[in-house]
Design a protein around this motif. Structure first.
Motif, PDB file in Angstrom:
ATOM      1  N   VAL A   1       0.815  -1.283   0.081  1.00 18.86           N
ATOM      2  CA  VAL A   1       0.037   0.098  -0.068  1.00 18.86           C
ATOM      3  C   VAL A   1       0.866   1.181   0.018  1.00 18.86           C
ATOM      4  O   VAL A   1       0.482   2.074  -0.755  1.00 18.86           O
ATOM      5  N   LEU A   2       1.825   1.349   0.759  1.00 16.43           N
ATOM      6  CA  LEU A   2       2.810   2.374   0.936  1.00 16.43           C
ATOM      7  C   LEU A   2       3.621   2.592  -0.447  1.00 16.43           C
ATOM      8  O   LEU A   2       3.620   3.621  -0.980  1.00 16.43           O
ATOM      9  N   ALA A   3       4.036   1.772  -1.150  1.00 15.53           N
ATOM     10  CA  ALA A   3       4.801   1.661  -2.264  1.00 15.53           C
ATOM     11  C   ALA A   3       3.835   2.299  -3.550  1.00 15.53           C
ATOM     12  O   ALA A   3       4.150   3.144  -4.209  1.00 15.53           O
ATOM     13  N   ILE A   4       2.431   2.081  -3.555  1.00 14.73           N
ATOM     14  CA  ILE A   4       1.633   2.656  -4.412  1.00 14.73           C
ATOM     15  C   ILE A   4       1.547   4.047  -3.922  1.00 14.73           C
ATOM     16  O   ILE A   4       1.452   4.934  -4.816  1.00 14.73           O
ATOM     17  N   VAL A   5       1.137   4.435  -2.727  1.00 18.29           N
ATOM     18  CA  VAL A   5       0.792   5.748  -2.361  1.00 18.29           C
ATOM     19  C   VAL A   5       2.075   6.656  -2.648  1.00 18.29           C
ATOM     20  O   VAL A   5       1.917   7.494  -3.159  1.00 18.29           O
ATOM     21  N   MET A   6       3.187   5.908  -2.229  1.00 19.86           N
ATOM     22  CA  MET A   6       4.447   6.999  -2.658  1.00 19.86           C
ATOM     23  C   MET A   6       4.574   7.302  -4.089  1.00 19.86           C
ATOM     24  O   MET A   6       5.122   8.141  -4.573  1.00 19.86           O
ATOM     25  N   THR A   7       4.525   6.073  -4.912  1.00 21.05           N
ATOM     26  CA  THR A   7       4.452   6.176  -6.218  1.00 21.05           C
ATOM     27  C   THR A   7       3.518   7.252  -6.941  1.00 21.05           C
ATOM     28  O   THR A   7       4.128   8.383  -7.586  1.00 21.05           O
ATOM     29  N   PHE A   8       2.303   7.316  -6.653  1.00 18.93           N
ATOM     30  CA  PHE A   8       1.527   8.370  -6.881  1.00 18.93           C
ATOM     31  C   PHE A   8       1.843   9.716  -6.500  1.00 18.93           C
ATOM     32  O   PHE A   8       1.807  10.829  -6.962  1.00 18.93           O
TER      33      PHE A   8
ATOM     34  N   ASP B   1      18.076  -4.712   5.849  1.00 22.18           N
ATOM     35  CA  ASP B   1      16.829  -5.059   5.571  1.00 22.18           C
ATOM     36  C   ASP B   1      15.989  -3.585   5.725  1.00 22.18           C
ATOM     37  O   ASP B   1      15.025  -3.515   4.902  1.00 22.18           O
ATOM     38  N   LEU B   2      16.485  -2.707   6.479  1.00 26.76           N
ATOM     39  CA  LEU B   2      16.023  -1.461   6.464  1.00 26.76           C
ATOM     40  C   LEU B   2      16.165  -0.712   5.199  1.00 26.76           C
ATOM     41  O   LEU B   2      15.490  -0.031   4.499  1.00 26.76           O
ATOM     42  N   PHE B   3      17.401  -0.930   4.619  1.00 25.86           N
ATOM     43  CA  PHE B   3      17.808  -0.258   3.169  1.00 25.86           C
ATOM     44  C   PHE B   3      16.927  -0.857   2.277  1.00 25.86           C
ATOM     45  O   PHE B   3      16.435   0.091   1.696  1.00 25.86           O
ATOM     46  N   MET B   4      16.776  -2.081   2.179  1.00 25.83           N
ATOM     47  CA  MET B   4      15.827  -2.444   1.238  1.00 25.83           C
ATOM     48  C   MET B   4      14.309  -2.097   1.247  1.00 25.83           C
ATOM     49  O   MET B   4      13.818  -1.951   0.229  1.00 25.83           O
ATOM     50  N   LEU B   5      14.035  -1.685   2.339  1.00 24.32           N
ATOM     51  CA  LEU B   5      12.546  -1.340   2.726  1.00 24.32           C
ATOM     52  C   LEU B   5      12.555   0.381   2.064  1.00 24.32           C
ATOM     53  O   LEU B   5      11.501   0.476   1.529  1.00 24.32           O
ATOM     54  N   MET B   6      13.890   1.082   2.268  1.00 27.50           N
ATOM     55  CA  MET B   6      13.691   2.128   1.798  1.00 27.50           C
ATOM     56  C   MET B   6      13.833   2.201   0.079  1.00 27.50           C
ATOM     57  O   MET B   6      13.107   2.832  -0.779  1.00 27.50           O
ATOM     58  N   VAL B   7      14.466   1.201  -0.188  1.00 25.43           N
ATOM     59  CA  VAL B   7      14.347   0.777  -1.744  1.00 25.43           C
ATOM     60  C   VAL B   7      13.208   0.727  -2.462  1.00 25.43           C
ATOM     61  O   VAL B   7      12.613   1.141  -3.434  1.00 25.43           O
ATOM     62  N   LYS B   8      12.417  -0.243  -1.668  1.00 24.33           N
ATOM     63  CA  LYS B   8      11.032  -0.554  -2.138  1.00 24.33           C
ATOM     64  C   LYS B   8      10.151   0.478  -2.104  1.00 24.33           C
ATOM     65  O   LYS B   8       9.065   0.745  -3.048  1.00 24.33           O
ATOM     66  N   THR B   9      10.170   1.412  -1.175  1.00 24.26           N
ATOM     67  CA  THR B   9       9.154   2.228  -0.834  1.00 24.26           C
ATOM     68  C   THR B   9       9.658   3.799  -1.291  1.00 24.26           C
ATOM     69  O   THR B   9       8.608   4.623  -1.264  1.00 24.26           O
ATOM     70  N   ILE B  10      10.709   4.108  -1.564  1.00 21.55           N
ATOM     71  CA  ILE B  10      11.412   5.192  -2.037  1.00 21.55           C
ATOM     72  C   ILE B  10      11.796   5.310  -3.310  1.00 21.55           C
ATOM     73  O   ILE B  10      11.469   6.041  -4.292  1.00 21.55           O
ATOM     74  N   VAL B  11      12.890   4.449  -3.620  1.00 24.45           N
ATOM     75  CA  VAL B  11      13.632   4.450  -4.794  1.00 24.45           C
ATOM     76  C   VAL B  11      12.740   3.976  -6.102  1.00 24.45           C
ATOM     77  O   VAL B  11      12.721   4.470  -7.062  1.00 24.45           O
ATOM     78  N   VAL B  12      12.285   2.817  -5.797  1.00 32.03           N
ATOM     79  CA  VAL B  12      11.486   1.933  -7.010  1.00 32.03           C
ATOM     80  C   VAL B  12      10.139   3.069  -7.126  1.00 32.03           C
ATOM     81  O   VAL B  12       9.921   3.285  -8.488  1.00 32.03           O
ATOM     82  N   PRO B  13       9.416   3.368  -6.315  1.00 33.70           N
ATOM     83  CA  PRO B  13       8.374   4.597  -6.528  1.00 33.70           C
ATOM     84  C   PRO B  13       8.880   5.639  -7.177  1.00 33.70           C
ATOM     85  O   PRO B  13       7.899   6.236  -8.264  1.00 33.70           O
TER      86      PRO B  13
ATOM     87  N   ILE C   1      11.211   6.074  -9.390  1.00 34.19           N
ATOM     88  CA  ILE C   1      11.711   5.762 -10.815  1.00 34.19           C
ATOM     89  C   ILE C   1      10.344   5.360 -11.361  1.00 34.19           C
ATOM     90  O   ILE C   1      10.110   5.932 -12.531  1.00 34.19           O
ATOM     91  N   ILE C   2       9.175   4.584 -10.921  1.00 34.51           N
ATOM     92  CA  ILE C   2       8.014   4.354 -11.738  1.00 34.51           C
ATOM     93  C   ILE C   2       7.033   5.456 -12.045  1.00 34.51           C
ATOM     94  O   ILE C   2       6.702   5.712 -12.902  1.00 34.51           O
ATOM     95  N   SER C   3       7.392   6.640 -10.872  1.00 35.98           N
ATOM     96  CA  SER C   3       6.476   7.705 -11.186  1.00 35.98           C
ATOM     97  C   SER C   3       7.099   8.705 -12.186  1.00 35.98           C
ATOM     98  O   SER C   3       6.186   9.392 -12.802  1.00 35.98           O
ATOM     99  N   ARG C   4       8.336   8.286 -12.821  1.00 35.51           N
ATOM    100  CA  ARG C   4       8.858   9.098 -13.951  1.00 35.51           C
ATOM    101  C   ARG C   4       8.240   8.685 -15.189  1.00 35.51           C
ATOM    102  O   ARG C   4       7.638   9.532 -16.101  1.00 35.51           O
ATOM    103  N   PHE C   5       7.686   7.533 -15.230  1.00 35.93           N
ATOM    104  CA  PHE C   5       7.047   6.702 -16.188  1.00 35.93           C
ATOM    105  C   PHE C   5       5.673   7.179 -16.450  1.00 35.93           C
ATOM    106  O   PHE C   5       4.989   7.796 -17.373  1.00 35.93           O
ATOM    107  N   LEU C   6       5.073   7.630 -15.167  1.00 38.03           N
ATOM    108  CA  LEU C   6       3.639   7.807 -15.031  1.00 38.03           C
ATOM    109  C   LEU C   6       3.406   9.519 -15.386  1.00 38.03           C
ATOM    110  O   LEU C   6       2.290   9.974 -15.804  1.00 38.03           O
ATOM    111  N   LEU C   7       4.581  10.201 -15.384  1.00 32.94           N
ATOM    112  CA  LEU C   7       4.637  11.592 -15.830  1.00 32.94           C
ATOM    113  C   LEU C   7       4.583  11.570 -17.277  1.00 32.94           C
ATOM    114  O   LEU C   7       4.275  12.779 -17.574  1.00 32.94           O
ATOM    115  N   LEU C   8       4.850  10.491 -18.069  1.00 29.18           N
ATOM    116  CA  LEU C   8       4.552  10.811 -19.527  1.00 29.18           C
ATOM    117  C   LEU C   8       3.166  11.167 -19.661  1.00 29.18           C
ATOM    118  O   LEU C   8       1.955  10.950 -19.119  1.00 29.18           O
ATOM    119  N   SER C   9       3.066  11.864 -20.908  1.00 27.52           N
ATOM    120  CA  SER C   9       1.691  12.526 -21.402  1.00 27.52           C
ATOM    121  C   SER C   9       0.522  11.543 -21.277  1.00 27.52           C
ATOM    122  O   SER C   9      -0.618  11.840 -20.619  1.00 27.52           O
TER     123      SER C   9
END
Length: 307
Positions: free
Chosen positions: A36-43, A153-165, A167-175
């Motif tokens: 849920v957090l990953a989705i929220v952070m992406t948007f 483990d905490l670093f990987m949580l940061m990656v899943k909920t900050i870094v990956v979202p 990156i994905i958000s850059r694609f969502l910004l396409l027109s």
């Protein structure tokens, strides 16, 4: 009713109330908090436009300011207060999580609403996010003495909920995709955070009913770290005759944390009791933003009358 369900403030308060009344259901969805957090952070991160990151030279100062305010000053004040006022270890760890949590992306729209410097806020938020990814795992591990957690483990949580979202958000910004994202972004973020707050409150509903002293202590720490710290910062800035537009953005960078991120991190690392302060965080962040909004409206009315 439909208008209420679209109102961010109502939705977050509603999540707290439902958590207190129907909190037993929270245990059934606890396992999905990271997703849920990953989705929220992406948007949420679609608020950060790629064009705002250039030129790179102009990024340095605001990013450093964001790191200093949101990650260093806030963390020192909150952890210091929690150390003095909170005896329960799990609750203290909850405050450590809050102190090292990234800034709330709400800083960006509220910089616009409160007449701050939006571009400056974007760069400051990004700087604090970068700081969080690399320093939070080590900071939390060091302060808690690696009590049952691994920095990796905490670093990987940061990656899943900050870094990956991010990156994905850059694609969502396409027109093409952004036309849809822009329509539903606010609702996804509001209800996603509400779901996380419901889980944090629901898992600890007995504490809310049976231990008022603990709630008062938590509330005192959060009150001092948001209202008092923010207003003191503004007062000091005024003494140095700082630019009021940038000071408002810095006030938000100093005091606004991501409550949803804090909820998930606290539950994942330290268990449900550590999430109690994070549920309180959502309430106090909301109250502080409302306070700043009402204060601006009052000042605007006074300025209009004086003219």
């Amino acid at each position: 009713m439909i208008n209420l369900l679209r109102n961010r403030n109502f939705v977050l308060v509603f999540a707290v109330v439902v958590g207190l009344v129907l909190g037993d259901f929270a245990a059934n969805i606890k396992a999905y908090t990271t997703y849920v957090l990953a989705i929220v952070m992406t948007f949420s991160m679609t608020n950060i436009r790629t064009s705002s990151l250039f030129p790179l030279k102009a990024l340095v100062k605001p990013m450093l300011v964001g790191m200093l305010l949101n990650y260093v000053i806030y963390a020192i004040v909150m952890i210091g207060l929690a150390y003095l006022l909170i005896e329960d270890k799990d609750l203290f760890y909850g405050f450590v999580v809050i102190a090292t949590t990234p800034p709330g992306v709400a800083i960006i729209p509220f910089s616009y609403i409160l007449k701050g410097d939006v571009e400056y806020s974007i760069k400051g938020v990004l700087g604090a996010f970068i700081c969080t990814v690399f320093l939070t795992p080590f900071a939390v591990g060091w302060i808690t003495g690696n009590d049952g957690i691994a920095s990796w483990d905490l670093f990987m949580l940061m990656v899943k909920t900050i870094v990956v979202p991010l990156i994905i958000s850059r694609f969502l910004l396409l027109s093409k995709p952004f036309k849809l994202i822009d329509k539903i972004r606010g609702k996804v973020v509001d209800w996603g955070f509400a779901l996380l707050i419901f889980i944090a409150v629901g898992l600890n509903r007995q504490v809310f009913f049976s231990e008022p002293l603990i709630l008062l202590q938590i509330g005192l720490v959060l009150l001092l770290t948001h209202f008092v710290l923010g207003l003191v910062y503004e007062k000091i800035a005024s003494l140095f005759k700082r630019n009021t537009v940038k000071v408002m953005s810095e006030n938000l960078l100093l005091t606004i944390k991501s409550s949803g991120f804090a909820v998930v991190t606290a539950i994942t690392l330290f268990g449900q009791k550590a999430a109690i302060p994070t549920a309180g965080l959502a309430i106090f962040v909301l109250l502080y933003l409302l306070f700043l909004s009402f204060r601006l409206e009052l000042r605007s009315k006074k300025a209009t009358r004086s003219e």
